[in-house]
Write a protein that holds these residues in place. Structure first.
Motif, PDB file in Angstrom:
ATOM      1  N   TRP A  78       0.563  -1.459  -0.007  1.00  0.00           N
ATOM      2  CA  TRP A  78       0.120   0.015  -0.027  1.00  0.00           C
ATOM      3  C   TRP A  78       0.774   1.105   0.180  1.00  0.00           C
ATOM      4  O   TRP A  78       1.901   1.267   0.720  1.00  0.00           O
ATOM      5  N   PHE A  79       0.398   2.114  -0.795  1.00  0.00           N
ATOM      6  CA  PHE A  79       0.983   3.582  -0.737  1.00  0.00           C
ATOM      7  C   PHE A  79      -0.293   4.569  -0.188  1.00  0.00           C
ATOM      8  O   PHE A  79      -1.396   4.800  -1.169  1.00  0.00           O
ATOM      9  N   VAL A  80       0.023   5.243   0.609  1.00  0.00           N
ATOM     10  CA  VAL A  80      -1.170   6.118   1.455  1.00  0.00           C
ATOM     11  C   VAL A  80      -0.702   7.457   1.511  1.00  0.00           C
ATOM     12  O   VAL A  80       0.487   8.021   2.015  1.00  0.00           O
ATOM     13  N   GLY A  81      -1.597   8.457   1.113  1.00  0.00           N
ATOM     14  CA  GLY A  81      -1.414   9.883   1.260  1.00  0.00           C
ATOM     15  C   GLY A  81      -2.570  10.394   1.916  1.00  0.00           C
ATOM     16  O   GLY A  81      -3.662  10.622   1.287  1.00  0.00           O
ATOM     17  N   LEU A 137      -0.452  -3.832  -5.816  1.00  0.00           N
ATOM     18  CA  LEU A 137      -0.400  -2.534  -5.337  1.00  0.00           C
ATOM     19  C   LEU A 137      -1.594  -2.030  -4.814  1.00  0.00           C
ATOM     20  O   LEU A 137      -2.701  -2.295  -5.449  1.00  0.00           O
ATOM     21  N   GLY A 138      -1.592  -1.162  -3.892  1.00  0.00           N
ATOM     22  CA  GLY A 138      -2.743  -0.474  -3.372  1.00  0.00           C
ATOM     23  C   GLY A 138      -2.175   1.059  -3.237  1.00  0.00           C
ATOM     24  O   GLY A 138      -1.303   1.470  -2.605  1.00  0.00           O
ATOM     25  N   ILE A 166      -3.401  -2.927  -9.712  1.00  0.00           N
ATOM     26  CA  ILE A 166      -3.398  -1.659  -8.719  1.00  0.00           C
ATOM     27  C   ILE A 166      -4.902  -1.481  -8.068  1.00  0.00           C
ATOM     28  O   ILE A 166      -5.662  -1.572  -9.158  1.00  0.00           O
ATOM     29  N   THR A 167      -5.085  -1.407  -7.147  1.00  0.00           N
ATOM     30  CA  THR A 167      -6.421  -0.787  -6.511  1.00  0.00           C
ATOM     31  C   THR A 167      -6.136   0.592  -6.173  1.00  0.00           C
ATOM     32  O   THR A 167      -5.334   0.737  -5.193  1.00  0.00           O
ATOM     33  N   ALA A 168      -6.873   1.411  -6.602  1.00  0.00           N
ATOM     34  CA  ALA A 168      -6.712   2.838  -6.422  1.00  0.00           C
ATOM     35  C   ALA A 168      -7.740   3.470  -5.820  1.00  0.00           C
ATOM     36  O   ALA A 168      -8.724   3.563  -6.476  1.00  0.00           O
ATOM     37  N   ALA A 217     -10.370   1.382  -9.801  1.00  0.00           N
ATOM     38  CA  ALA A 217     -10.389   2.673  -9.372  1.00  0.00           C
ATOM     39  C   ALA A 217     -11.759   3.102  -8.704  1.00  0.00           C
ATOM     40  O   ALA A 217     -12.690   2.729  -9.293  1.00  0.00           O
ATOM     41  N   TYR A 218     -11.567   3.674  -7.467  1.00  0.00           N
ATOM     42  CA  TYR A 218     -12.813   4.003  -6.859  1.00  0.00           C
ATOM     43  C   TYR A 218     -12.491   5.432  -6.384  1.00  0.00           C
ATOM     44  O   TYR A 218     -11.723   5.963  -5.349  1.00  0.00           O
TER      45      TYR A 218
END
Length: 241
Positions: free
Chosen positions: A80-83, A100-101, A125-127, A175-176
């Protein structure tokens, strides 16, 4: 006599080189951008010499057999990459060997896949974007599969994709977006990279163009002229000149 390198390449030979490139990528020998570039060049190659150029820095040997379908391992963690009210960026050289997320909540997440070593057959990838932005940069020439939901937001792809029928890398994005954006953009829509694959692409285009054929003609002409001069010198020696 025809130079072996000038023999015309067949469809099967092009596909074999594409498979060799894919295996090299999974082994960590090529980045996603390099794989995409060389795959595109393989499909446009017309001679054995042009195909050989694409694999000259890879291990030699028989072409590998097509790989079996990837096995999904239950319980394998997603990276996961979170901002959250801030920015998260991942670019440069890195390894992708799992799904990846990316989550952006009133912030931004940037994932640049161009220099990544992709150890899987597909980048998954889940975005998720909530009043934020998720931006994914890929090499032009990959196939992007984007689905999902956007509510008062946007999800879009701006990538120059390969021609139909090419076995090119695939990036799948779910994408959500809620009052936010999820974007997948290609090289032509992003800041260009100062790296080796751009120079290699230009080198390939020069060789693949008329310059390559003109160089070959000039070399053959020079060789014939040199041979004529040597024969003339031998005749003069026999005559005692």
């Amino acid at each position: 006599m025809t130079d072996p390198g000038e023999l015309r390449a067949s469809d099967a030979e092009r596909e074999a080189v594409v498979e060799q490139l894919r295996v090299a990528s999974v082994e960590g020998r090529l980045t996603l951008a390099e794989l995409t570039d060389r795959t595109e060049a393989a499909y446009s190659a017309t001679t054995h010499a042009e195909l050989a150029l694409l694999t000259q820095d890879l291990p030699s040997g028989a072409m590998p057999a097509p790989a079996p379908a990837p096995v999904r391992h239950e319980g394998r963690k997603r990276r996961w990459f979170v901002g959250i009210m801030g920015d998260t960026k991942r670019r440069g050289t890195w390894r992708i060997d799992q799904e990846l997320g990316a989550v952006a909540v009133m912030g931004d997440v940037l994932l640049d896949l161009r220099e990544a070593e992709v150890r899987t057959d597909m980048v998954d990838i889940t975005a998720v974007s909530v009043m934020g932005d998720v931006k994914i940069i890929v090499p032009d020439g990959v196939n992007v599969d984007l689905d999902g939901v956007a509510v008062m937001g946007d999800k879009k792809v701006d990538v120059l994709e390969a021609a139909p029928g090419m076995n090119v890398p695939v990036v799948r994005v779910r994408a959500y977006a809620v009052m936010g954006d999820v974007k997948v953009v290609g090289d032509s829509r992003a800041q260009p990279l100062q790296r080796g694959f751009a120079a290699w692409r230009e080198h390939w285009r020069r060789l693949h163009g008329e310059d390559w054929r003109a160089l070959g003609r000039q070399m053959r002409q020079d060789g014939r002229e040199l041979g004529r001069q040597l024969r003339e010198e031998r005749r003069n020696l026999r005559r005692g000149y």
